[in-house]
Design an enzyme around this catalytic site. Structure first.
Site, mmCIF file in Angstrom:
data_model
loop_
_atom_site.group_PDB
_atom_site.id
_atom_site.type_symbol
_atom_site.label_atom_id
_atom_site.label_comp_id
_atom_site.label_asym_id
_atom_site.label_seq_id
_atom_site.Cartn_x
_atom_site.Cartn_y
_atom_site.Cartn_z
ATOM 1 N N CYS A 162 -38.636 -7.678 44.880
ATOM 2 C CA CYS A 162 -38.028 -8.447 45.857
ATOM 3 C C CYS A 162 -38.534 -9.319 46.911
ATOM 4 C CB CYS A 162 -37.351 -7.166 46.931
ATOM 5 S SG CYS A 162 -36.198 -6.297 45.755
HETATM 6 P P1 NAD Z 1 -33.543 -5.041 37.047
HETATM 7 O O1 NAD Z 1 -34.261 -5.991 36.387
HETATM 8 O O2 NAD Z 1 -34.294 -3.549 37.247
HETATM 9 O O3 NAD Z 1 -32.191 -4.813 36.008
HETATM 10 C C1 NAD Z 1 -31.231 -5.370 36.150
HETATM 11 C C2 NAD Z 1 -30.502 -5.008 34.805
HETATM 12 O O4 NAD Z 1 -29.247 -5.831 34.718
HETATM 13 C C3 NAD Z 1 -31.313 -4.919 33.640
HETATM 14 O O5 NAD Z 1 -31.315 -3.468 32.941
HETATM 15 C C4 NAD Z 1 -30.658 -5.793 32.566
HETATM 16 O O6 NAD Z 1 -30.610 -5.554 31.251
HETATM 17 C C5 NAD Z 1 -29.240 -5.969 33.116
HETATM 18 N N1 NAD Z 1 -28.355 -6.967 32.692
HETATM 19 C C6 NAD Z 1 -28.716 -8.285 32.954
HETATM 20 N N2 NAD Z 1 -27.513 -9.111 32.656
HETATM 21 C C7 NAD Z 1 -26.545 -8.328 32.446
HETATM 22 C C8 NAD Z 1 -25.466 -8.477 31.941
HETATM 23 N N3 NAD Z 1 -24.649 -9.634 31.871
HETATM 24 N N4 NAD Z 1 -24.361 -7.317 31.547
HETATM 25 C C9 NAD Z 1 -24.749 -6.236 31.655
HETATM 26 N N5 NAD Z 1 -26.381 -5.983 32.001
HETATM 27 C C10 NAD Z 1 -26.979 -7.074 32.481
HETATM 28 O O7 NAD Z 1 -33.076 -5.507 38.497
HETATM 29 P P2 NAD Z 1 -33.196 -4.446 40.013
HETATM 30 O O8 NAD Z 1 -34.755 -4.460 40.361
HETATM 31 O O9 NAD Z 1 -32.392 -3.391 39.531
HETATM 32 O O10 NAD Z 1 -32.558 -5.703 40.824
HETATM 33 C C11 NAD Z 1 -31.130 -5.866 40.778
HETATM 34 C C12 NAD Z 1 -30.650 -6.822 41.936
HETATM 35 O O11 NAD Z 1 -30.766 -5.829 43.096
HETATM 36 C C13 NAD Z 1 -31.568 -7.918 42.194
HETATM 37 O O12 NAD Z 1 -30.925 -8.896 42.841
HETATM 38 C C14 NAD Z 1 -32.501 -7.565 43.357
HETATM 39 O O13 NAD Z 1 -32.870 -8.456 44.200
HETATM 40 C C15 NAD Z 1 -31.450 -6.587 44.090
HETATM 41 N N6 NAD Z 1 -32.483 -5.400 44.652
HETATM 42 C C16 NAD Z 1 -33.322 -4.872 44.223
HETATM 43 C C17 NAD Z 1 -33.930 -3.828 44.654
HETATM 44 C C18 NAD Z 1 -35.295 -3.006 44.096
HETATM 45 O O14 NAD Z 1 -35.909 -2.283 44.762
HETATM 46 N N7 NAD Z 1 -35.405 -3.279 42.850
HETATM 47 C C19 NAD Z 1 -33.461 -3.315 46.142
HETATM 48 C C20 NAD Z 1 -32.425 -4.086 46.682
HETATM 49 C C21 NAD Z 1 -32.041 -5.060 46.097
#
Ligand code: NAD
Length: 451
Positions: free
Chosen positions: A278
């Site tokens: 992030c």
């Molecule tokens: P991640 O990469 O762990 O997970 C994303 C998932 O989405 C993956 O499993 C991928 O296969 C899936 N995906 C992608 N395109 C898709 C589609 N069209 N249909 C279905 N599935 C699909 O990401 P994350 O760390 O969970 O982060 C997600 C969002 O949340 C980001 O914008 C991030 O900035 C935000 N965020 C993350 C955190 C954190 O701590 N990781 C905290 C707050 C906000």
């Protein structure tokens, strides 16, 4: 409520499991079939304290399902939350995953007569929800916003504490396109969460998320800048300096005669810099985005550049202390970007390893959870030696670098009898050890901001 979550990574899986644990019926969708298969059987795909227990329980109770079929998930739920990744691309935020998810949701909405709320939970630059996402859904569904609901609901969970953070949030921010969107969406949280709910516009919600991350990242870079000053002067311990700052009654007020430390003080800490999925990408994304509007943010540039220099400073100092790294045996303790997660995205440890790569040192490493993910990131030619039991070989090392402050490392390095044969240099890169305890054990010791 019936909720679908599109994207089942760190945020999607934690949100889905916790919402099911609160009594909702949840379908988590992911395009990765392996993720769907595993979580359907109650197995987590990420390491996060308490997640597996909660997942197993909600799968058994029939309140949590996983699927790779977005269309079906949208048709069978009232709210869809988009939680796909938003990585930093070449020139700014990469919205391609958001675009794909929004398009599929839009197509499903075109075939669904009932009202449905689309929520963007991913971190996206301001205007993404009320322009980019809205326009995609409108064009794919043939409906106008208002006929479907639209909200931006940023997620503030911290990896390593994600389940607790989700179940006990400090605030819930709902950026609602209109009243109906808000009234429907707030039922996701209603009655369950005892915290302020802030209703704002979608773009305000988007900027609240970025600005929250910026504040925390800035505190880390601020602390590291003070550490660099302390190191260059000498005879100063930056952790004492930062503690001295934290006692300011405007930061830590006194309650019943005792100073109350707000949580934010944890970020007033010098170390090896911030990493993770992030802070680095979000700061770069909002920086590039605001440039498009004619404003070049100086504070953000400094926050990033201090952070990027931090592992270089560690590598250079290590080389100075050991005179040369040629043939030296180094042990890196911790590979994940923070403790209690297996996430190595933008991990300072991996950055440091890349900087030590050409120095002809023998680099060993250990981590309680992140070794498998690190193996996917570090190419084999680096020759990184993954060690199961670091205790067995620690005394053979020339230097031991504490890079991720897992409790087990802190305990091992700072407690117990004086270790026999420990002649290595202990470099506390994250400022996690108590220097007096270490000194009592007769270990050669340096730390970030202490020279
Ligand atoms: P991640 O990469 O762990 O997970 C994303 C998932 O989405 C993956 O499993 C991928 O296969 C899936 N995906 C992608 N395109 C898709 C589609 N069209 N249909 C279905 N599935 C699909 O990401 P994350 O760390 O969970 O982060 C997600 C969002 O949340 C980001 O914008 C991030 O900035 C935000 N965020 C993350 C955190 C954190 O701590 N990781 C905290 C707050 C906000």
């Amino acid at each position: 409520m019936k909720i679908s979550i599109i994207g089942t990574g760190y945020v999607g899986l934690v949100s889905g499991v916790c919402l099911a644990a609160k009594g909702h019926d949840v379908i988590c969708v992911d395009s990765d079939k392996e993720i769907v298969e595993k979580i359907s059987q109650g197995e987590t795909t990420i390491f996060e304290p308490y997640l597996e227990e909660y997942l197993k329980a909600v799968v058994d109770e029939g309140r949590f399902k996983a699927s790779s079929d977005i269309c079906n998930a949208v048709k069978n739920t009232e709210v869809s939350m988009i939680a796909v990744g938003t990585p930093f691309g070449k020139d700014g935020i990469n919205l391609s995953y958001i675009q794909a998810a929004a398009a599929e949701i839009g197509r499903a909405l075109g075939e669904k007569p009932q009202y449905h709320v689309v929520c963007v939970k991913s971190t996206v630059v301001p205007t993404t929800t009320d322009t980019f996402v809205r326009e995609i859904i409108e064009s794919e569904s043939g409906k106008k916003a208002g006929e479907f609901g639209l909200v931006m609901n940023p997620e503030f969970l911290r990896e390593g504490e994600a389940v607790t953070d989700f179940l006990h949030p400090g605030r819930i921010v709902i950026g609602a396109y209109d009243d109906r969107s808000f009234d429907t969406f707030k039922r996701v949280y209603e009655g369950y969460f005892d915290c302020p709910v802030l209703r704002v516009s979608p773009r305000t919600a988007e900027l609240i998320k970025y600005s929250s991350n910026i504040l925390l990242a800035m505190l880390i870079s601020y602390s590291n800048e003070i550490a660099a000053i302390a190191e260059s002067i000498g005879g100063i311990d930056v952790q004492e300096v930062l503690y001295g700052i934290s006692l300011d009654k405007r930061i830590g007020p006194k309650l019943n005669g005792r100073v109350v430390s707000p949580e934010i003080i944890k970020y007033l800490k010098a170390g090896r810099g911030f990493g993770g999925s992030c802070f680095p990408k979000d700061i770069k994304a909002i920086m590039e985005f605001s440039k498009q509007f004619g404003y070049s943010p100086k504070l953000l540039e400094a926050t990033i550049s201090i952070n990027e220099a931090q592992t270089t400073r560690i590598a250079e100092r290590l080389e100075r202390e050991l005179e040369s790294l040629d043939g030296k045996k180094l042990m890196i303790l911790g590979l994940s970007f923070k403790p209690y997660t297996d996430d190595v995205r933008e991990s300072p440890s991996l950055k440091l390893i890349r900087k030590l790569e050409d120095k002809n040192a023998i680099i060993c490493c250990s981590d309680p959870a992140a070794v498998n993910n690190a193996k996917k990131e570090v190419p084999p030619h680096v020759g990184l030696v993954y060690v199961g039991d670091y205790r067995r070989i620690i005394k053979d090392m020339d230097a031991v670098l504490l890079m991720t402050p897992w409790d087990e490392y802190i305990k091992y390095l700072s407690e117990g009898d004086s270790p026999e044969g420990w002649n290595f240099l202990l470099y506390d890169c994250c400022g996690a050890l108590n220097k007096n305890k270490i000194a009592m054990r007769g270990i050669k010791y340096i730390a970030t901001g202490l020279s």
